[in-house]
Each structure stands twice: as C-alpha cells, then as structure tokens.
Design a protein around this motif. Structure first.
Motif, PDB file in Angstrom:
ATOM      1  N   GLU A  26       0.921  -1.257  -0.133  1.00 44.92           N
ATOM      2  CA  GLU A  26      -0.144   0.158  -0.029  1.00 44.92           C
ATOM      3  C   GLU A  26       0.793   1.235  -0.057  1.00 44.92           C
ATOM      4  O   GLU A  26       1.974   1.172   0.550  1.00 44.92           O
ATOM      5  CB  GLU A  26      -0.765  -0.013   1.198  1.00 44.92           C
ATOM      6  CG  GLU A  26      -1.771  -1.115   1.249  1.00 44.92           C
ATOM      7  CD  GLU A  26      -1.524  -2.105   2.674  1.00 44.92           C
ATOM      8  OE1 GLU A  26      -2.289  -2.458   3.344  1.00 44.92           O
ATOM      9  OE2 GLU A  26      -0.192  -2.117   2.971  1.00 44.92           O
ATOM     10  N   LEU A  37      -5.269   6.239  -2.079  1.00 43.69           N
ATOM     11  CA  LEU A  37      -4.407   5.181  -1.666  1.00 43.69           C
ATOM     12  C   LEU A  37      -4.267   4.260  -2.780  1.00 43.69           C
ATOM     13  O   LEU A  37      -5.050   3.971  -3.726  1.00 43.69           O
ATOM     14  CB  LEU A  37      -5.304   4.091  -0.632  1.00 43.69           C
ATOM     15  CG  LEU A  37      -5.473   5.119   0.793  1.00 43.69           C
ATOM     16  CD1 LEU A  37      -6.173   3.975   1.908  1.00 43.69           C
ATOM     17  CD2 LEU A  37      -4.222   5.815   1.473  1.00 43.69           C
ATOM     18  N   CYS A  45      -2.728   0.148  -4.038  1.00 52.54           N
ATOM     19  CA  CYS A  45      -2.014  -1.145  -3.461  1.00 52.54           C
ATOM     20  C   CYS A  45      -2.042  -1.969  -4.778  1.00 52.54           C
ATOM     21  O   CYS A  45      -2.914  -2.140  -5.443  1.00 52.54           O
ATOM     22  CB  CYS A  45      -3.378  -2.030  -2.626  1.00 52.54           C
ATOM     23  SG  CYS A  45      -3.089  -3.562  -2.393  1.00 52.54           S
ATOM     24  N   TRP A  64     -10.560  -2.751   0.324  1.00 52.78           N
ATOM     25  CA  TRP A  64      -9.782  -1.938   1.389  1.00 52.78           C
ATOM     26  C   TRP A  64     -10.766  -2.291   2.881  1.00 52.78           C
ATOM     27  O   TRP A  64     -11.806  -2.085   2.591  1.00 52.78           O
ATOM     28  CB  TRP A  64      -9.810  -0.664   1.285  1.00 52.78           C
ATOM     29  CG  TRP A  64      -8.823  -0.254  -0.132  1.00 52.78           C
ATOM     30  CD1 TRP A  64      -9.235  -0.046  -1.303  1.00 52.78           C
ATOM     31  CD2 TRP A  64      -7.559  -0.029   0.141  1.00 52.78           C
ATOM     32  NE1 TRP A  64      -7.966   0.032  -2.055  1.00 52.78           N
ATOM     33  CE2 TRP A  64      -7.111   0.206  -1.095  1.00 52.78           C
ATOM     34  CE3 TRP A  64      -6.589   0.315   0.898  1.00 52.78           C
ATOM     35  CZ2 TRP A  64      -5.716   0.662  -1.645  1.00 52.78           C
ATOM     36  CZ3 TRP A  64      -5.283   0.448   0.775  1.00 52.78           C
ATOM     37  CH2 TRP A  64      -4.859   0.656  -0.405  1.00 52.78           C
ATOM     38  N   ARG A  87     -10.684  -0.995   7.242  1.00 51.78           N
ATOM     39  CA  ARG A  87      -9.785  -0.188   8.069  1.00 51.78           C
ATOM     40  C   ARG A  87     -10.032  -0.272   9.407  1.00 51.78           C
ATOM     41  O   ARG A  87     -10.995  -1.066   9.690  1.00 51.78           O
ATOM     42  CB  ARG A  87     -10.167   1.336   7.589  1.00 51.78           C
ATOM     43  CG  ARG A  87     -11.519   1.608   8.138  1.00 51.78           C
ATOM     44  CD  ARG A  87     -12.181   2.958   7.889  1.00 51.78           C
ATOM     45  NE  ARG A  87     -13.547   3.316   8.103  1.00 51.78           N
ATOM     46  CZ  ARG A  87     -14.181   4.589   7.485  1.00 51.78           C
ATOM     47  NH1 ARG A  87     -13.595   5.476   6.770  1.00 51.78           N
ATOM     48  NH2 ARG A  87     -15.422   4.741   8.009  1.00 51.78           N
ATOM     49  N   ILE A 118     -13.635   3.287  -5.404  1.00 47.27           N
ATOM     50  CA  ILE A 118     -12.501   2.278  -5.808  1.00 47.27           C
ATOM     51  C   ILE A 118     -12.634   2.159  -7.104  1.00 47.27           C
ATOM     52  O   ILE A 118     -13.406   2.082  -7.821  1.00 47.27           O
ATOM     53  CB  ILE A 118     -12.797   0.888  -4.863  1.00 47.27           C
ATOM     54  CG1 ILE A 118     -11.715  -0.049  -4.891  1.00 47.27           C
ATOM     55  CG2 ILE A 118     -14.094   0.397  -5.542  1.00 47.27           C
ATOM     56  CD1 ILE A 118     -11.843  -1.143  -4.074  1.00 47.27           C
ATOM     57  N   TYR A 155      -7.034   1.156  -6.284  1.00 52.20           N
ATOM     58  CA  TYR A 155      -7.091   2.501  -5.808  1.00 52.20           C
ATOM     59  C   TYR A 155      -8.284   2.859  -5.026  1.00 52.20           C
ATOM     60  O   TYR A 155      -9.413   2.123  -5.243  1.00 52.20           O
ATOM     61  CB  TYR A 155      -6.887   3.401  -6.836  1.00 52.20           C
ATOM     62  CG  TYR A 155      -5.569   3.105  -7.939  1.00 52.20           C
ATOM     63  CD1 TYR A 155      -5.971   2.420  -9.085  1.00 52.20           C
ATOM     64  CD2 TYR A 155      -4.447   3.636  -7.547  1.00 52.20           C
ATOM     65  CE1 TYR A 155      -4.976   2.192  -9.891  1.00 52.20           C
ATOM     66  CE2 TYR A 155      -3.222   3.503  -8.448  1.00 52.20           C
ATOM     67  CZ  TYR A 155      -3.406   2.884  -9.573  1.00 52.20           C
ATOM     68  OH  TYR A 155      -2.729   2.452 -10.706  1.00 52.20           O
ATOM     69  N   LEU A 156      -8.053   3.644  -3.781  1.00 54.47           N
ATOM     70  CA  LEU A 156      -9.173   4.302  -3.292  1.00 54.47           C
ATOM     71  C   LEU A 156      -8.997   5.807  -3.301  1.00 54.47           C
ATOM     72  O   LEU A 156      -8.123   6.245  -2.220  1.00 54.47           O
ATOM     73  CB  LEU A 156      -9.196   3.545  -1.769  1.00 54.47           C
ATOM     74  CG  LEU A 156     -10.491   4.037  -0.948  1.00 54.47           C
ATOM     75  CD1 LEU A 156     -11.597   3.482  -1.402  1.00 54.47           C
ATOM     76  CD2 LEU A 156     -10.033   3.450   0.349  1.00 54.47           C
ATOM     77  N   TYR A 175      -5.605   1.731   6.980  1.00 54.30           N
ATOM     78  CA  TYR A 175      -6.096   1.181   5.961  1.00 54.30           C
ATOM     79  C   TYR A 175      -5.249   0.204   5.355  1.00 54.30           C
ATOM     80  O   TYR A 175      -4.200   0.187   5.189  1.00 54.30           O
ATOM     81  CB  TYR A 175      -6.478   2.318   4.911  1.00 54.30           C
ATOM     82  CG  TYR A 175      -7.654   3.187   5.196  1.00 54.30           C
ATOM     83  CD1 TYR A 175      -7.536   4.056   6.197  1.00 54.30           C
ATOM     84  CD2 TYR A 175      -8.852   3.335   4.460  1.00 54.30           C
ATOM     85  CE1 TYR A 175      -8.492   5.122   6.449  1.00 54.30           C
ATOM     86  CE2 TYR A 175      -9.744   4.024   4.817  1.00 54.30           C
ATOM     87  CZ  TYR A 175      -9.782   5.081   5.975  1.00 54.30           C
ATOM     88  OH  TYR A 175     -10.695   5.681   6.330  1.00 54.30           O
ATOM     89  N   TYR A 176      -6.118  -0.956   5.234  1.00 54.07           N
ATOM     90  CA  TYR A 176      -5.440  -2.193   4.716  1.00 54.07           C
ATOM     91  C   TYR A 176      -5.904  -2.867   3.511  1.00 54.07           C
ATOM     92  O   TYR A 176      -7.238  -2.675   3.103  1.00 54.07           O
ATOM     93  CB  TYR A 176      -5.840  -3.506   5.874  1.00 54.07           C
ATOM     94  CG  TYR A 176      -5.173  -3.383   7.046  1.00 54.07           C
ATOM     95  CD1 TYR A 176      -5.840  -2.729   8.146  1.00 54.07           C
ATOM     96  CD2 TYR A 176      -3.820  -3.458   7.601  1.00 54.07           C
ATOM     97  CE1 TYR A 176      -5.383  -2.288   9.629  1.00 54.07           C
ATOM     98  CE2 TYR A 176      -3.529  -3.412   8.748  1.00 54.07           C
ATOM     99  CZ  TYR A 176      -3.982  -2.877   9.617  1.00 54.07           C
ATOM    100  OH  TYR A 176      -3.525  -2.689  10.766  1.00 54.07           O
ATOM    101  N   CYS A 177      -4.964  -3.147   2.345  1.00 55.11           N
ATOM    102  CA  CYS A 177      -5.619  -3.560   1.344  1.00 55.11           C
ATOM    103  C   CYS A 177      -5.725  -4.996   1.674  1.00 55.11           C
ATOM    104  O   CYS A 177      -5.317  -5.675   2.470  1.00 55.11           O
ATOM    105  CB  CYS A 177      -4.235  -3.373   0.264  1.00 55.11           C
ATOM    106  SG  CYS A 177      -4.642  -4.073  -1.244  1.00 55.11           S
ATOM    107  N   TRP A 182      -3.696  -9.950   3.198  1.00 57.18           N
ATOM    108  CA  TRP A 182      -3.630  -8.498   3.528  1.00 57.18           C
ATOM    109  C   TRP A 182      -2.416  -7.910   3.545  1.00 57.18           C
ATOM    110  O   TRP A 182      -1.351  -8.273   3.428  1.00 57.18           O
ATOM    111  CB  TRP A 182      -3.892  -8.427   5.143  1.00 57.18           C
ATOM    112  CG  TRP A 182      -5.109  -9.116   5.609  1.00 57.18           C
ATOM    113  CD1 TRP A 182      -5.363 -10.321   6.108  1.00 57.18           C
ATOM    114  CD2 TRP A 182      -6.503  -8.533   5.637  1.00 57.18           C
ATOM    115  NE1 TRP A 182      -6.597 -10.616   6.701  1.00 57.18           N
ATOM    116  CE2 TRP A 182      -7.349  -9.347   6.363  1.00 57.18           C
ATOM    117  CE3 TRP A 182      -6.776  -7.185   5.552  1.00 57.18           C
ATOM    118  CZ2 TRP A 182      -8.713  -9.070   6.668  1.00 57.18           C
ATOM    119  CZ3 TRP A 182      -8.101  -6.900   5.760  1.00 57.18           C
ATOM    120  CH2 TRP A 182      -9.150  -7.769   6.156  1.00 57.18           C
TER     121      TRP A 182
END
Length: 126
Positions: free
Chosen positions: A6, A20, A22, A34, A36, A71, A81-82, A95-97, A116
């Motif tokens: 990320e 964001l 990833c 994504w 969070r 997204i 992408y976010l 924030y986690y991909c 993750w």
C-alpha cells in the motif's frame, strides 16, 4: 510469494482528499478491496471491487463512505486504488489492502480475505 504493498496514506484536514494505492504481486486476484481499523475498534470493510472475465464486475462500499470514496482497479498491473474525498475525522484509521480469490465483493464484505497488506495510516484532522 504474494505481496500487497500500500501507499498514499498521510495527514489531511477535514474536507480534504487522499488517494490510496495497493499493488499486488505474486498472483492475480478476482477481488481486491480495502478495510480499515480505527483505534479501539474492529477492522471493517470499506470498499471492494471484483473482476470476472477480464473486466470489472462489481464494486461495493460501506454505507459510511458511499458517495465520498471511489474504488478503481488497473487490471494491467493488478493495482487497486481508493480515492477518498470529503474526508472526516472519523475516517482516521489504518487502511489495509485486501485480496481474495472469491469471485464476488459480497464474499470479501463478509470477511473472506486471503491476503492482507501491512496497512497505511490515514489521519484526518478537524
């Protein structure tokens, strides 16, 4: 070896925007998205996007971000992408991909995640 990397987190004022990214390597995933996690809270789904047959199938969002977050996915390089607009202090979180072999976003939304990313911090100041 599968990796989700990320980038794009940071500090922004309320009402501002961040994007964001990833990038996935090691394999191709049908669904990416994504999640969070805010301090003291459980990890929650934010957005996901599925691809079937080489084209975008479906995107879905948590109610709390609908109309503000978008997204998108670059199928050529397996990057998701976010775009986050109109950010609020309550959007502050790591924030986690996420990536899944499941065909539909609904599965990821229900917690089906195979890999993750390490997370990127987004801080929205008031």
């Amino acid at each position: 070896q599968v990796q989700l990397v990320e980038s794009g987190g940071g500090l922004v004022q309320a009402g501002g925007s961040l994007r964001l990214s990833c990038a996935a390597s090691g394999r191709t995933f049908k669904t990416m998205g994504w999640f969070r996690q805010a301090p003291g809270k459980e990890r929650e789904f934010v957005a996901g996007i599925s691809r079937i047959g080489g084209r975008i199938n479906y995107a879905d969002y948590a109610d709390s971000v609908k109309g503000r977050f978008t997204i998108s996915r670059d199928n050529g390089n397996d990057t998701v992408y976010l775009q986050m607009n109109s950010l609020k202090p309550e959007d502050t979180a790591v924030y986690y991909c996420a990536a899944s072999g499941a065909a539909m976003v609904t599965a990821m939304k229900g917690g089906t995640v195979d890999y993750w990313g390490k997370g990127t911090l987004v801080t929205v100041s008031s």
